[in-house]
Design an enzyme around this catalytic site. Sequence first.
Site, PDB file in Angstrom:
ATOM      1  N   HIS A 113       0.970  -1.060  -0.094  1.00 52.21           N
ATOM      2  CA  HIS A 113      -0.004   0.103   0.095  1.00 52.21           C
ATOM      3  C   HIS A 113       0.739   1.312   0.079  1.00 52.21           C
ATOM      4  O   HIS A 113       0.514   2.087  -0.693  1.00 52.21           O
ATOM      5  CB  HIS A 113      -0.740  -0.187   1.093  1.00 52.21           C
ATOM      6  CG  HIS A 113      -1.707   1.302   1.440  1.00 52.21           C
ATOM      7  ND1 HIS A 113      -2.834   1.371   1.060  1.00 52.21           N
ATOM      8  CD2 HIS A 113      -1.320   2.284   2.116  1.00 52.21           C
ATOM      9  CE1 HIS A 113      -3.268   2.641   1.410  1.00 52.21           C
ATOM     10  NE2 HIS A 113      -2.355   3.285   2.097  1.00 52.21           N
ATOM     11  N   GLU A 114       1.789   0.982   0.884  1.00 54.18           N
ATOM     12  CA  GLU A 114       2.613   2.482   1.079  1.00 54.18           C
ATOM     13  C   GLU A 114       3.441   2.741  -0.482  1.00 54.18           C
ATOM     14  O   GLU A 114       3.644   3.840  -0.678  1.00 54.18           O
ATOM     15  CB  GLU A 114       3.611   2.435   2.277  1.00 54.18           C
ATOM     16  CG  GLU A 114       2.727   2.259   3.596  1.00 54.18           C
ATOM     17  CD  GLU A 114       1.994   3.698   3.666  1.00 54.18           C
ATOM     18  OE1 GLU A 114       2.317   4.659   3.099  1.00 54.18           O
ATOM     19  OE2 GLU A 114       1.163   3.496   4.463  1.00 54.18           O
ATOM     20  N   GLU A 133      -6.005   6.778  -1.242  1.00 47.22           N
ATOM     21  CA  GLU A 133      -5.854   5.561  -0.478  1.00 47.22           C
ATOM     22  C   GLU A 133      -6.378   4.290  -0.868  1.00 47.22           C
ATOM     23  O   GLU A 133      -5.908   3.177  -0.766  1.00 47.22           O
ATOM     24  CB  GLU A 133      -6.633   5.939   1.211  1.00 47.22           C
ATOM     25  CG  GLU A 133      -5.851   6.999   1.808  1.00 47.22           C
ATOM     26  CD  GLU A 133      -4.605   6.639   2.432  1.00 47.22           C
ATOM     27  OE1 GLU A 133      -4.155   5.418   2.596  1.00 47.22           O
ATOM     28  OE2 GLU A 133      -3.784   7.756   2.428  1.00 47.22           O
ATOM     29  N   HIS A 167       1.565   4.174  -2.888  1.00 50.51           N
ATOM     30  CA  HIS A 167       1.679   5.961  -3.021  1.00 50.51           C
ATOM     31  C   HIS A 167       2.787   6.308  -3.867  1.00 50.51           C
ATOM     32  O   HIS A 167       2.669   7.262  -4.177  1.00 50.51           O
ATOM     33  CB  HIS A 167       1.642   6.423  -1.549  1.00 50.51           C
ATOM     34  CG  HIS A 167       0.415   6.302  -0.799  1.00 50.51           C
ATOM     35  ND1 HIS A 167      -0.792   6.661  -1.387  1.00 50.51           N
ATOM     36  CD2 HIS A 167      -0.240   6.017   0.282  1.00 50.51           C
ATOM     37  CE1 HIS A 167      -1.773   6.645  -0.460  1.00 50.51           C
ATOM     38  NE2 HIS A 167      -1.473   5.930   0.607  1.00 50.51           N
TER      39      HIS A 167
END
Length: 246
Positions: A124-125, A183, A128
């Site tokens: 997920h990070e 997100e 980004h």
Amino acid sequence: MTRAAIAAIAAATLLGGCAYNETLGRNQLLIVDDSALTQQADAAWAEALRTQRVSTDAAANARIRRVGERIVQAAGLGDRRWDYALFVSDSPNAFVLPSGKIGVTTGLLALTRNDDQLATVLGHEVGHVVARHAAERYSTSAIASTVIRAGQGLAGDQARAAGAIGGLGAQLGVLLPFSRNHELEADRLGVDYLQRAGYRPSEAVALWRLMAAQRQGSTPEFASTHPSDASRIAALEAYIASKGWS
């Protein structure tokens, strides 16, 4: 400055800063380059290492590096050097900086029940970073602030009041929902990367259920930079099902 002039400045900036992101399949507003953010990210990383306690647990650090390296390779970011750190904190958290830094807290390691769930957070990070969300958020915020300040410069108490209301409207109506969209995009990219790296996509849902269970209180979704746990879990389940993964 007239409203027409403000609109003209905003329109010119929007048109000049638009770029197409193939990974996301959409245009992005980007008025800052990655090199500027890299300098800021390196400074933030150095400050974190200086001010926060860093764990020397060899096994835990090796686990972060092992999972992290598989994720960055799956995301196509293996061409840069990556630094890792395990910060001592009970708060479950992780971050990935565009300059190639990955930080994880001991609280997150304690929460995750397997490497698949750790890969969910790191994926997920990293998502980004691939999506250039930091640059996009900075650009959107900068333009909104510029237009609002210009609007507040109009003469009269009524104009100043309208400008203040406009600031709240921009925050709730543009910036926060945009962050929630980021997100959800990072969630989807993260699942792609963890699946590509050989981890189980279903554990992404399991992790967010754990996060929801340990969360104390919540902010209403309309006033939050993150989707509600229920929204996030539903979106992940739908995406994973659409791919036929388990």
